[in-house]
Design an enzyme around this catalytic site. Structure first.
Site, PDB file in Angstrom:
ATOM      1  N   ASP A  97     -10.498   3.787   9.270  1.00  0.00           N
ATOM      2  CA  ASP A  97     -10.244   3.399   7.875  1.00  0.00           C
ATOM      3  C   ASP A  97     -10.916   2.068   7.562  1.00  0.00           C
ATOM      4  O   ASP A  97     -10.298   1.171   6.981  1.00  0.00           O
ATOM      5  CB  ASP A  97      -8.736   3.324   7.611  1.00  0.00           C
TER       6      ASP A  97
ATOM      7  N   MET B  41       1.712   3.123   2.391  1.00  0.00           N
ATOM      8  CA  MET B  41       2.608   3.262   3.532  1.00  0.00           C
ATOM      9  C   MET B  41       3.697   2.204   3.587  1.00  0.00           C
ATOM     10  O   MET B  41       4.677   2.369   4.311  1.00  0.00           O
ATOM     11  CB  MET B  41       1.793   3.211   4.836  1.00  0.00           C
TER      12      MET B  41
ATOM     13  N   GLY C 278       0.829  -1.201   0.000  1.00  0.00           N
ATOM     14  CA  GLY C 278       0.000   0.000   0.000  1.00  0.00           C
ATOM     15  C   GLY C 278       0.852   1.235   0.000  1.00  0.00           C
ATOM     16  O   GLY C 278       2.079   1.177  -0.170  1.00  0.00           O
TER      17      GLY C 278
END
Length: 259
Positions: free
Chosen positions: A151, A35, A33
């Site tokens: 999230d 991050m 992802g």
């Protein structure tokens, strides 16, 4: 494609054969992802398979940035560890690898809800309701101990298929906690910064207001709508138009939800 300063993993694109934090041998990549990367690995001390989340950093990252990343990783581990519920990912360890933090978690054998939707397009309403009930239980347990996920989305809902089927909420990377007890301010984001996946933001979050438990419930509702209808309810062609739709547009009439 990697950014010019991004650190590249050893052992090829899938990172295989790397040893993280002195004991976790990478056997493959589970996901990637914005991050960082989640690796499949074997804990060579305990002889069990685990998932290891390694944040993406850059060669020119300053000490302040690394310290914030370290605090975020510790906050994620603390948030998940605070919630004792079978529907929340279990965190085994927070360690260091080459000066960067990694989180070691249980390995959930099964796809994410997002993976299922990519393959099938949508799922049946009763199946979505069953998934939603499990995630709601996990969220209730989190909210009861002062943790807001912030999230909830299809990619963070895992569907374990090994043995008894289980729904697992994962990725507490931007979770908010009451009394985080880590020496840092509760809010690790810039004031007014939107965190979380745009398609599933609650209206109050889209307006820049603080998150609350109801914001997670809204995100779950948007997730289940996407699961049944095949698309997020307020997705538009730009960030601004999506935010505007979340705040002012009525929920599109579902066509597949059934009675």
């Amino acid at each position: 494609m990697r950014s010019p300063g991004e650190q590249q993993p050893e052992g090829g694109a899938d990172g295989a054969s790397r040893i993280l934090a002195g004991r976790y041998r990478v056997t493959g990549r589970l996901g990637r992802g914005g991050m960082g990367v989640v690796w499949r690995a074997v804990d060579e001390v305990l002889g069990r398979e685990v998932a290891v989340k390694e944040l993406r950093t850059y060669n020119d990252a300053g000490s302040g940035e690394l310290e914030e990343l370290r605090t975020r990783m510790q906050r994620e581990a603390r948030a998940a560890a605070r919630v004792r519920h079978s529907g929340v990912i279990a965190v085994h360890d927070v360690a260091q690898h080459e000066g960067r933090p990694v989180i070691v978690m249980e390995l959930v054998e099964g796809p994410s809800l997002d993976d299922v939707l990519r393959e099938r397009g949508s799922i049946e309403p009763r199946e979505a309701a069953a998934v939603g009930a499990e995630v709601m239980d996990a969220l209730a347990a989190a909210h009861a101990v002062g943790v807001m996920h912030r999230d909830v989305k299809p990619g963070n809902v895992l569907l374990e298929k090994r043995g008894q089927e289980r729904v697992v909420l994962t990725d507490f990377g931007i979770a908010a906690m009451e009394d985080p007890d880590d020496g840092a301010s509760t809010n690790l984001t810039v004031s007014g910064e939107l965190v979380g996946s745009l398609d599933y933001l609650a209206p109050e979050r889209a307006r820049g207001e603080p998150p609350c438990p109801a914001s997670d419930v809204w995100a779950l509702g948007a997730t289940l709508y996407a699961a049944v209808e095949g698309a997020a309810p307020f997705r538009r062609t730009s960030t601004w138009s999506t935010l505007n739709a979340i705040v002012v547009d009525p929920l599109p009439e579902p066509s597949r939800a059934g009675p």
